[in-house]
Write an enzyme that holds these catalytic residues in place. Structure first.
Site, PDB file in Angstrom:
ATOM      1  N   GLY A 178       0.803  -1.228   0.000  1.00 47.07           N
ATOM      2  CA  GLY A 178       0.000   0.000   0.000  1.00 47.07           C
ATOM      3  C   GLY A 178       0.829   1.267   0.000  1.00 47.07           C
ATOM      4  N   SER A 184       4.127   1.342   0.903  1.00 45.33           N
ATOM      5  CA  SER A 184       5.088   1.370   2.004  1.00 45.33           C
ATOM      6  C   SER A 184       6.506   1.626   1.519  1.00 45.33           C
ATOM      7  CB  SER A 184       5.019   0.075   2.815  1.00 45.33           C
ATOM      8  OG  SER A 184       5.216  -1.047   2.008  1.00 45.33           O
ATOM      9  N   ARG A 243       2.149  -2.746  10.602  1.00 45.78           N
ATOM     10  CA  ARG A 243       3.458  -2.696  11.243  1.00 45.78           C
ATOM     11  C   ARG A 243       4.563  -2.110  10.369  1.00 45.78           C
ATOM     12  NH1 ARG A 243       7.597  -5.349  11.054  1.00 45.78           N
ATOM     13  NH2 ARG A 243       8.069  -6.515   9.194  1.00 45.78           N
ATOM     14  N   THR A 296       5.063   0.585   8.138  1.00 47.40           N
ATOM     15  CA  THR A 296       5.510   1.985   8.197  1.00 47.40           C
ATOM     16  C   THR A 296       6.138   2.259   9.561  1.00 47.40           C
ATOM     17  OG1 THR A 296       3.724   2.524   6.695  1.00 47.40           O
ATOM     18  CG2 THR A 296       4.799   4.366   7.790  1.00 47.40           C
ATOM     19  N   GLU A 339      -5.195  -0.848   9.472  1.00 47.91           N
ATOM     20  CA  GLU A 339      -6.234  -1.734  10.028  1.00 47.91           C
ATOM     21  C   GLU A 339      -7.474  -0.973  10.483  1.00 47.91           C
ATOM     22  OE1 GLU A 339      -4.919  -5.211  10.429  1.00 47.91           O
ATOM     23  OE2 GLU A 339      -3.227  -4.257   9.392  1.00 47.91           O
ATOM     24  N   GLY A 369       0.750   3.442  12.666  1.00 51.63           N
ATOM     25  CA  GLY A 369       0.217   2.441  11.747  1.00 51.63           C
ATOM     26  C   GLY A 369      -1.185   2.853  11.391  1.00 51.63           C
TER      27      GLY A 369
END
Lengths: 764, 764
Positions: A497, A499, A538, A540, A723, A720
């Site tokens: 995404g 990162s 987790r 980034t 989520e 983060g």
């Protein structure tokens, strides 16, 4: 405020008013051009010389014994090179393999990859064929004769927990809170979290509400199906090309299942067309490997969409009962939850994470959570974006809303009063450090959206909050200084995404260079230090942390180089905002010194390797306006705003994109998505035509509000992002529907028939 | 002693009697299986999606002005996508780019890649076409109309130095030992090395011999032709796949010639089918890149064998005059050399290295060397295994042999007496540290070969010695510890001769694991720290040194991990023979602790980055027995033994292989190989049928004697192996021929017609 307005407002202050030059800006992602021009290589794009194709034969039954498998006719078909079954895999026993986010039992993983003596869901892999073309392989699959003894199946969690339910595993004797089980069951695990004194807590309450909720099985719905290409080389080393959330995790699983040393497997992570938690466990990779071993050829195995729905892990359907007590001042006195999650064919639902999250937005002085992991005849569940937390929030946040309605409390004020904050102890134990629940609620409170009254018939506004704890785990990167002052960065976190850019920006910020001056590469498992999976929000945080460490390592070396050039002691050189400052006004920018590095000594290579503890949990609060059509039950979303504490937004566009994407997935889960099964356990809607994920036609623009309460456990305050935004939508939608048409939805999805049913029931 | 006998003799002592477990053993090379099964990917094996093909149009003239190039007909041919010429390259000016081993003038490099206004040799690239197929591209090449003004050409160094010779460059005004030139010439450089007082030295001599020598242009003769595939991406980043001796060097050159920042070029080094110095400078890579830029497609350009001979750098033909004086005791009193090397079309022959090596085997108290770099109408020369030293040794060692014959001195005793040793100052300045010239001679002296008298008519034995200084330069590796105790190693040195294993073995030795426990990968330029080229016999020395440093870095981290596990201070943990030793008998083997690394903290990644100074020069002494057919002049080699001080033999099989391969190339150079040109400057033997390199039918088994005088500048004593063995053969053969048939050969190759001519001349 819209994204565009916010950008305007922030112009000049670099997005966040903090002393960062790169963090908070919005550079074009490094992999952007490759992805829009079609140059990026996904799992299906790799074609090694001599490639042949594999096809997996899947069970047509939801529950059956495999009495025998006759592959002779398939093998006799010209062009067929090998047929493999479970016995070609290693039988690894009941060992547990940690996958970073979650763990797997290797025996069960092996059985899920290719069933041994039983199939546990329709779509369960039974055998695989390698042939010269995919068409021959498919024809051969039809020639394999599997003799099944069909067994009764059980498809939902409540039925599975009934005594007398068909048992999936004859040997599943689960200890019940310390009590030794005497009978096998479908319950794989029962645990309890407890704090305070639950009975006393409820006794103090003025209002206690208890409700039960049911949620359907839904799928991550990534666009790219699973894929694996493997070459088992003549020297026993295996190369696997696959799109995955964790190359090192695939390496571990393949090595275990095909029985080679872990370092003899090299996993080359291809670009990934979405994962959301569903591309962590292996399905095809070990199959491709053993087909390659048997044939001496590289073998490619691909899933079609039905394979993905029926053969990979969706997120669990669940049954949840929540009881919440509030005193006269509107303070929560006690909370209790009974949560039973479907694990699918093998144990391992995200019930643990769901239980950790269900009460986490609030200060619950007295709490109890009972969690149940229950096997059913569906595909083994996988992680899906904040796994377990969305089901939980749907239940809790609906009850919270009902309490607010009954007590005539403003739902945001209620949240602010009861919000978890620094020092609050979660029911499952941990005490919060500095967190941003309050700030996420306040952001909604002060939003244009909230301040704008909603008018009109059958319209309602709902809010809901959500929590995800985020993960740290292990990351390692290396970075090398080029003579042009750009830095090559090798990381091992699959970029699902953006990162790559988020990590590169942290390296750039630390070094005082531009994001575009970093050349990031996602390395294969032979080329970079160990990295846990990309998941749990987790990367980034932790891989960014590793990049920060690598930059510091580079700076230490370059301080020495500057000292050498200036003929001073290294202690006389400091690094300030990326520049190197010596005595008497001496100064090198990073780029100036980089140009001299290879002319003055050894190459400068920085490494960062972390296993950080300080991951910071994150909170979101969403508000949604809906209009319900009372004649069809269709819910139209009018406006949607999501606020979220992200710690620090490294790249605000990607943060917004993550929030928007998560919200949309939560909306789909809330309104439309579900696995429809017939009585025989066959999924009846295993296509994207029939399994309806939201499209842009179904959605307004999702407004986002980035809240930044820096995480003290990260050098740049990162928490983060990915989520949390999926968690609030179903509950927010349910609360909005309640306001719009006065019905409390307790089952997901809140599809038109179901909403209509409630409207009609209320009328009658 | 044969290789097999030596192995037997050493059994049990691990090959060298030193306390090493891995160094000195002979594991199978890590890339062996891939290479024997055809899985290894060479430059021609890469086919990106959408690939099109490039063809280079080359000059049919040895020397001409380009008046105009008309590409219109070529462009009009269906399927042709682009035609490029010199003007599509950047004009970088007269800047010098250091390539690690040697340097290039960028303007000249650019002109060599695609000629601007002049072609300087037959085969000089003039234009390039990209088309959908290679056949269309070839057809299009025939449609390009180049209007040449043909100029007189000059093809050998002596003619080129004559006043009145055709001038290649009108602006080549070369300062002559500090004197400003007033006229342009073909001499690109003249330098002088001097020590002592040359006239006084010769005055002391009892015998002074002066001879002149000529050597032919010869080619490295690698099996794999040059190749390049490039993709100029839409984001301005370029990927180049090529087989090269230095990915970083290709990166530098391409970036300069196509004008992008160096880090925007990613070079992926493919496996290489031989280089020997000839695959350092770029030819096709920038052409492929600009064709890709123009077409938006990946473009592959390949050479055929004639292109390789005519369009890439051979090693120079040369003219050398040597004068040596010896006193009554057989001690050298003075040495003088005049050396003129052909640079080819652009300056840059290895005259400097040749001058550094010519007298280096001996203590020359009074010496003078004049070196000339001279342009001629031949392809620009490249490095070739100990570049410049073989020509030089042919001259000097023949004179040494003649002196020994005249003074009736044993040639080995003469060498021992006069040998360079620790403290000897070379004529070009440096003072030797501990070196192994004496030991290399003694090894021959005590060899079965030397002790076995040679009998028979027309037979003779010759000896010769050689020196190469070896290089250090920059190397960087990274290494990561896997849970199975194996270690993944990423290095940036192209593996042209087993160096992957040689480097891996040094890592393994340091860590106390097996060579097979290391998984080596050659990284691309984005994935590993800067590495200079593979050449100069530097890789086993310097990249091995980097591997040693990476292992030490790993050990430091693992000491900390052991201390953490034992709950002791890190100062209480030591690392002994790869194991970790704590107080009270606590111990972890490397593998035991590796298994715990990822369970106890961050991943362990080691980095090694070096720019070492202590590279140690190496000496070889060869003895050869020949029989000369007096009727045809054909020289048959009867027996051949090569001794060489390698410092420490990391992998004795590869050391032997290097020595054997180098000796064979030297034999080819000595007896057969040469470029035949016609008067128009066209090479008449540009195929492997007509350019005769030795085959196994021409050769006896080459016996090798590994001499190990450890280099004090390397942790394992490595010196470097690859260059030295090519140096002595031509001289040793000349000396053997002299003994066999009494003629002193002074011109290479000593082919049958030339030997016969001398025999007949002597008779008459």
């Amino acid at each position: 405020m819209s994204t565009v307005e916010r950008d305007k407002a922030k112009a000049g202050s670099n997005g966040n008013g903090k002393p960062y030059k790169v963090i908070g800006t919005r550079p074009i992602r490094h992999d952007g051009v490759d992805k829009v021009t079609g140059r990026a290589k996904y799992g299906a794009d790799i074609h090694p010389t001599g490639l042949i194709y594999g096809v997996v034969l899947r069970s047509p039954h939801a529950h059956a014994k495999i009495k025998s498998i006759d592959v002779s006719k398939a093998l006799a078909l010209p062009g067929v090179r090998a047929v493999v079954t479970h016995k070609d895999l290693r039988e690894p026993g009941d060992r547990i393999l940690e996958l970073g986010e979650g763990a797997v039992n290797l025996r069960e993983l092996s059985n899920n990859v290719l069933a041994a003596d039983k199939v546990l869901y329709k779509g369960h892999a039974v055998a695989a064929i390698a042939a010269d073309t995919i068409h021959i392989a498919e024809e051969a699959a039809g020639l394999i004769k599997v003799d099944y003894e069909i067994l009764p199946s059980v498809l939902d969690v409540e039925a599975a927990m009934n005594s007398g339910a068909p048992l999936l595993h004859a040997n599943l004797f689960t200890d019940e809170l310390g009590q030794k089980a005497t009978q096998p069951s479908n319950v794989a695990k029962h645990f309890r979290f407890e704090t305070g004194e639950i009975e006393k807590g409820f006794a103090k309450a003025k209002l206690v509400i208890e409700r039960e909720f049911r949620t359907a099985t839904v799928h991550q719905g990534y666009i790219e199906p699973h894929n694996a290409t493997a070459l088992w080389n003549a020297d026993g080393h295996i190369t696997v090309w696959t799109s995955t959330q964790g190359a090192f995790s695939v390496r571990q699983q393949v090595a275990e299942l095909v029985d080679v040393p872990i370092s003899h497997v090299k996993v080359i992570p291809m670009e990934i067309g979405g994962g959301f938690g569903g591309k962590i466990r292996v399905y095809l990779e070990p199959v491709a490997a053993i087909l390659s071993k048997r044939t001496g050829r590289p073998v490619k195995v691909l899933m079609n969409r039905a394979d993905v729905f029926e053969g990979t892990g969706p997120t669990p359907g669940s049954y949840i009962r929540v009881k919440l007590g509030v005193d006269a001042q509107g303070m929560i006195t006690a909370g209790q939850a009974y949560m039973a999650y479907e694990a699918g064919g093998y144990p391992g639902s995200p019930i643990g994470a769901g239980a950790m999250c269900i009460f986490a937005c609030y200060n619950i002085p007295n709490g109890r959570i009972d969690g149940y992991d229950v096997v059913v005849n569906k595909p083994q569940t996988s992680a899906y974006r904040a796994p377990g937390a969305t089901n939980a929030a749907f239940a809790l946040e609906t009850v919270v809303d009902e309490i607010c309605t009954q007590l005539k409390l403003d739902p945001l004020e209620f949240r602010l009063k009861n919000a978890a904050r620094e020092g609050t102890r979660r029911v499952d134990g941990p005490v919060f450090p500095r967190v941003g629940m309050i700030e996420s609620v306040e952001a909604i409170q002060s939003s244009e959206h909230w301040k704008t009254p909603l008018t009109g018939k059958n319209r309602g506004r709902g809010v809901a909050s959500g929590f995800w704890f985020n993960c740290g785990l292990k990351s390692a990167v290396s970075a090398t200084v080029n003579p042009d002052g750009n830095v090559s960065l090798v990381e091992g976190s699959t970029d699902i995404g953006g990162s790559r850019t988020g990590i590169a920006m942290q390296l750039a910020e630390t070094l005082g260079i531009a994001a575009e001056d970093v050349i990031p590469t996602v390395g294969d498992t032979d080329s970079v230090g160990y990295n846990d999976i990309t998941g749990g929000s987790r990367v980034t945080f932790a891989t960014g942390y590793a990049a920060y460490e690598a930059a510091r390592d580079i700076q230490r070396q370059m301080v020495g180089r500057a000292a050498q050039l200036w003929e001073v002691d290294p202690s006389q050189v400091t690094c300030e905002q990326g520049s190197f400052i010596g005595p008497e006004g001496k100064k090198f920018t990073f780029k100036e010194l980089a140009a001299l590095v290879n002319k003055t000594g050894e190459p400068v290579v920085g490494r960062g390797s972390v296993d950080p503890e300080g991951c910071g949990g994150a909170f979101a609060t969403h508000v949604v306006d809906v209009e319900v059509d009372p004649e069809t039950g269709k819910v139209q979303i009018l406006r949607y705003t999501a606020s979220q504490d992200v710690g620090t937004a490294i790249h605000p566009s990607y943060v917004e994109g993550q929030i928007q994407g998560g919200a949309v997935q939560g909306i789909g889960w809330g309104l439309n998505e579900e696995y429809f099964y017939d009585a025989q356990g066959t999924m009846k809607n295993a296509t994207f035509l029939d399994y309806r994920i939201p499209t842009c036609y179904d959605l307004p623009f999702i407004d986002t509000i980035i809240v930044e309460v820096p995480n003290p456990g990260h050098p740049y305050g990162v928490r983060g992002v990915g989520e949390v935004p999926i968690i609030p939508p179903p509950a927010a939608l349910a609360n909005a529907i309640a306001q719009a048409v006065g019905v409390r939805m307790t089952q997901l999805p809140m599809s038109p028939p179901r909403v209509l049913h409630e409207i009609l029931a209320k009328k009658s």
